[in-house]
Motif scaffolding. Structure first.
Motif, PDB file in Angstrom:
ATOM      1  N   HIS A  93     -21.816 -60.725  27.340  1.00 33.96           N
ATOM      2  CA  HIS A  93     -23.247 -60.516  27.559  1.00 33.96           C
ATOM      3  C   HIS A  93     -23.975 -60.353  26.231  1.00 33.96           C
ATOM      4  O   HIS A  93     -25.047 -60.939  26.016  1.00 33.96           O
ATOM      5  CB  HIS A  93     -23.487 -59.272  28.417  1.00 33.96           C
ATOM      6  CG  HIS A  93     -23.280 -59.496  29.886  1.00 33.96           C
ATOM      7  ND1 HIS A  93     -23.876 -60.537  30.569  1.00 33.96           N
ATOM      8  CD2 HIS A  93     -22.553 -58.814  30.802  1.00 33.96           C
ATOM      9  CE1 HIS A  93     -23.522 -60.480  31.833  1.00 33.96           C
ATOM     10  NE2 HIS A  93     -22.720 -59.453  32.009  1.00 33.96           N
ATOM     11  N   ALA A  94     -23.415 -59.551  25.332  1.00 34.22           N
ATOM     12  CA  ALA A  94     -24.064 -59.323  24.039  1.00 34.22           C
ATOM     13  C   ALA A  94     -24.140 -60.617  23.237  1.00 34.22           C
ATOM     14  O   ALA A  94     -25.148 -60.888  22.566  1.00 34.22           O
ATOM     15  CB  ALA A  94     -23.303 -58.257  23.257  1.00 34.22           C
ATOM     16  N   PHE A  95     -23.087 -61.423  23.310  1.00 33.44           N
ATOM     17  CA  PHE A  95     -23.090 -62.697  22.595  1.00 33.44           C
ATOM     18  C   PHE A  95     -24.197 -63.609  23.108  1.00 33.44           C
ATOM     19  O   PHE A  95     -24.930 -64.222  22.324  1.00 33.44           O
ATOM     20  CB  PHE A  95     -21.729 -63.377  22.749  1.00 33.44           C
ATOM     21  CG  PHE A  95     -21.655 -64.735  22.120  1.00 33.44           C
ATOM     22  CD1 PHE A  95     -21.508 -64.883  20.745  1.00 33.44           C
ATOM     23  CD2 PHE A  95     -21.737 -65.877  22.904  1.00 33.44           C
ATOM     24  CE1 PHE A  95     -21.438 -66.146  20.166  1.00 33.44           C
ATOM     25  CE2 PHE A  95     -21.671 -67.144  22.341  1.00 33.44           C
ATOM     26  CZ  PHE A  95     -21.521 -67.275  20.966  1.00 33.44           C
ATOM     27  N   MET A  96     -24.347 -63.703  24.428  1.00 32.97           N
ATOM     28  CA  MET A  96     -25.376 -64.581  24.979  1.00 32.97           C
ATOM     29  C   MET A  96     -26.777 -64.068  24.659  1.00 32.97           C
ATOM     30  O   MET A  96     -27.709 -64.867  24.446  1.00 32.97           O
ATOM     31  CB  MET A  96     -25.184 -64.738  26.487  1.00 32.97           C
ATOM     32  CG  MET A  96     -23.942 -65.529  26.876  1.00 32.97           C
ATOM     33  SD  MET A  96     -23.803 -67.153  26.074  1.00 32.97           S
ATOM     34  CE  MET A  96     -25.274 -67.983  26.709  1.00 32.97           C
ATOM     35  N   GLN A  97     -26.965 -62.756  24.595  1.00 28.71           N
ATOM     36  CA  GLN A  97     -28.260 -62.227  24.172  1.00 28.71           C
ATOM     37  C   GLN A  97     -28.562 -62.638  22.736  1.00 28.71           C
ATOM     38  O   GLN A  97     -29.697 -63.003  22.402  1.00 28.71           O
ATOM     39  CB  GLN A  97     -28.268 -60.704  24.316  1.00 28.71           C
ATOM     40  CG  GLN A  97     -28.307 -60.229  25.758  1.00 28.71           C
ATOM     41  CD  GLN A  97     -28.178 -58.719  25.891  1.00 28.71           C
ATOM     42  OE1 GLN A  97     -27.757 -58.032  24.961  1.00 28.71           O
ATOM     43  NE2 GLN A  97     -28.525 -58.192  27.048  1.00 28.71           N
ATOM     44  N   GLU A  98     -27.535 -62.600  21.885  1.00 31.95           N
ATOM     45  CA  GLU A  98     -27.711 -63.053  20.497  1.00 31.95           C
ATOM     46  C   GLU A  98     -28.061 -64.535  20.451  1.00 31.95           C
ATOM     47  O   GLU A  98     -28.923 -64.964  19.676  1.00 31.95           O
ATOM     48  CB  GLU A  98     -26.431 -62.787  19.706  1.00 31.95           C
ATOM     49  CG  GLU A  98     -26.490 -63.308  18.277  1.00 31.95           C
ATOM     50  CD  GLU A  98     -25.156 -63.209  17.564  1.00 31.95           C
ATOM     51  OE1 GLU A  98     -24.986 -63.915  16.553  1.00 31.95           O
ATOM     52  OE2 GLU A  98     -24.282 -62.436  18.022  1.00 31.95           O
ATOM     53  N   VAL A  99     -27.377 -65.326  21.277  1.00 31.52           N
ATOM     54  CA  VAL A  99     -27.652 -66.772  21.312  1.00 31.52           C
ATOM     55  C   VAL A  99     -29.103 -67.035  21.677  1.00 31.52           C
ATOM     56  O   VAL A  99     -29.785 -67.836  21.024  1.00 31.52           O
ATOM     57  CB  VAL A  99     -26.703 -67.468  22.314  1.00 31.52           C
ATOM     58  CG1 VAL A  99     -27.196 -68.880  22.632  1.00 31.52           C
ATOM     59  CG2 VAL A  99     -25.286 -67.514  21.760  1.00 31.52           C
ATOM     60  N   HIS A 100     -29.599 -66.377  22.716  1.00 29.48           N
ATOM     61  CA  HIS A 100     -30.991 -66.600  23.125  1.00 29.48           C
ATOM     62  C   HIS A 100     -31.960 -66.187  22.019  1.00 29.48           C
ATOM     63  O   HIS A 100     -32.983 -66.864  21.797  1.00 29.48           O
ATOM     64  CB  HIS A 100     -31.286 -65.833  24.417  1.00 29.48           C
ATOM     65  CG  HIS A 100     -30.649 -66.442  25.634  1.00 29.48           C
ATOM     66  ND1 HIS A 100     -30.995 -67.685  26.113  1.00 29.48           N
ATOM     67  CD2 HIS A 100     -29.670 -65.975  26.463  1.00 29.48           C
ATOM     68  CE1 HIS A 100     -30.275 -67.962  27.188  1.00 29.48           C
ATOM     69  NE2 HIS A 100     -29.453 -66.943  27.420  1.00 29.48           N
ATOM     70  N   ALA A 101     -31.664 -65.101  21.312  1.00 27.06           N
ATOM     71  CA  ALA A 101     -32.531 -64.681  20.203  1.00 27.06           C
ATOM     72  C   ALA A 101     -32.522 -65.720  19.095  1.00 27.06           C
ATOM     73  O   ALA A 101     -33.579 -66.057  18.521  1.00 27.06           O
ATOM     74  CB  ALA A 101     -32.065 -63.324  19.664  1.00 27.06           C
ATOM     75  N   ARG A 102     -31.359 -66.259  18.762  1.00 24.80           N
ATOM     76  CA  ARG A 102     -31.269 -67.305  17.727  1.00 24.80           C
ATOM     77  C   ARG A 102     -31.998 -68.577  18.157  1.00 24.80           C
ATOM     78  O   ARG A 102     -32.642 -69.242  17.339  1.00 24.80           O
ATOM     79  CB  ARG A 102     -29.800 -67.615  17.428  1.00 24.80           C
ATOM     80  CG  ARG A 102     -29.072 -66.532  16.626  1.00 24.80           C
ATOM     81  CD  ARG A 102     -27.626 -66.959  16.393  1.00 24.80           C
ATOM     82  NE  ARG A 102     -26.852 -65.987  15.646  1.00 24.80           N
ATOM     83  CZ  ARG A 102     -26.677 -66.000  14.326  1.00 24.80           C
ATOM     84  NH1 ARG A 102     -27.258 -66.958  13.599  1.00 24.80           N
ATOM     85  NH2 ARG A 102     -25.943 -65.088  13.734  1.00 24.80           N
TER      86      ARG A 102
END
Length: 375
Positions: A93-102
């Motif tokens: 979940h944290a990784f995908m949140q980072e992806v969306h921010a990038r």
């Protein structure tokens, strides 16, 4: 540093782990992957440049199975003993949140497709990307995962190792626009070895020990008990409770439910969020499908004026019971004293009975979603 297989055998030998044939077989597969990764030419070396910076990536690993079978333990041993510097361990979940921010940042400066440059950024310092609890709960993640992970795995040569409670073909099951997600499933099944881990022993039950599930009255002592349950289920230290990852759960109709604490298939909610807000069966069923364990805090004694809250609580418990979700709670009273007068109080007696059953060892031993698959 000894590899994952040696560490696993050592833990069995000293009695910290029970012998488990499926775990041992996966430890052997992870050991081979470690050897392949550690034999890869170092970034910037002569051999690396000769291969034009893109040596062929070994196949990754997708471990899936029921709760408490040892997936996270094996992932931890793999990552800890992997002797390369370019590795990363992340909660999905944290990784995908980072992806969306990038992606949002990339769209501000890039005119073309933002996924390739974002994949390049993520891969810049990572040769092996290890995830715990790959689960897809919302359409925003599902829509980009096929292209994102193809760019990471195929174009950038990143090796993915992940755990999940579900086989690949059950990811994002019945999700909105799932046809756009199917290429991701094909990618996983082609570029990762899919390994089941569904032995008969639920090690989670051993870790819970004699810890109760229903804690009353409300107060610091009850809160401490559910924090301890969260720690035993997720390995997240109780003193660091304020930093547990959160997530957004797709509950249908284009709506997202904020999950304040979400880790390794365990979710924490307040009673107010679940039952004082306008929610219905689709919300509760989405929670029940997504999480094997739910912790609800602050359940009050309800009077006649709270008939709507009581009705929602009944629907919530029905959904959790149907999917064999494990429930931990802090409450102002025992189940049979939560709602004794008001519209639906007679029907609430069935809910109180279910809550008592959900505390039993027999219920706790059931697999998540068992009622769905058998019905």
């Amino acid at each position: 540093m000894s590899g994952v297989l040696a560490r696993y055998r050592q833990l069995v030998e000293v009695g910290e782990l029970k012998p488990d044939a499926e775990q041992a077989a996966i430890a052997e597969r992870l050991e081979r992957l470690q050897q392949e990764l550690e034999a890869t030419p170092k970034r910037g070396s002569i051999l690396w440049r000769a291969l034009k910076g893109k040596p062929e990536a070994p196949k990754g690993v997708y471990m899936w199975g029921g709760v408490g079978r040892g997936k996270s333990m094996l992932m931890d041993l793999f990552h800890e003993t992997l002797a390369i510097s370019r590795k990363r361990r992340a909660h999905f979940h944290a990784f995908m949140q980072e992806v969306h921010a990038r992606l949002r940042e990339a769209r501000k400066s890039e005119t073309g497709d933002p996924i390739p440059p974002v994949a390049g950024q993520l891969a810049a310092d990572v040769r092996c990307l290890a995830f715990d609890e790959m689960v897809v709960n919302n359409s925003a993640d599902a829509m980009i995962m096929s292209r994102l992970f193809r760019a990471l795995i195929v174009d950038e040569g990143v090796v993915v190792v992940t755990t999940s409670n579900r086989p690949p073909h059950d990811l994002y099951k019945d999700g909105l626009n799932r046809e756009h997600f199917l290429p991701f499933i094909d990618l996983i099944e082609t570029r990762l070895d899919v390994l089941p881990l569904n032995g008969p022993t639920d090690y989670r039950m051993d870790r819970l020990g004699d810890l109760g599930t229903w804690h009353t009255p409300l107060g610091d002592a009850a809160t401490a008990q559910v924090r301890e349950a969260f720690f035993r289920l997720t390995d997240y230290k109780p003193e660091d409770a304020d930093h547990v990852p959160n997530s957004e759960l797709d509950v249908g109709g284009g709506r997202l439910l904020h999950v304040p604490k979400s880790l390794k298939g365990v979710a924490v909610f307040s009673f107010s969020r679940l039952c004082r807000e306008a929610r219905g069966a689709p919300d509760y069923l989405a929670i029940a499908r997504a999480y094997h364990t739910v912790i609800v805090v602050g359940i009050p004694v309800m009077g006649p004026q709270e008939r709507n809250e009581a009705a929602r609580f009944v629907t919530l418990i029905d959904a959790l019971y149907e999917y064999r979700v494990k429930l931990f709670a802090t409450a102002a009273a025992e189940p049979d004293a939560l709602y004794q007068a008001g519209d639906g109080s007679f029907e609430f007696e069935r809910t109180a009975s279910r809550l008592m059953e959900m505390r039993s060892p027999e219920y706790m031993a059931l697999g998540h979603g068992e009622a769905e698959s058998s019905g």
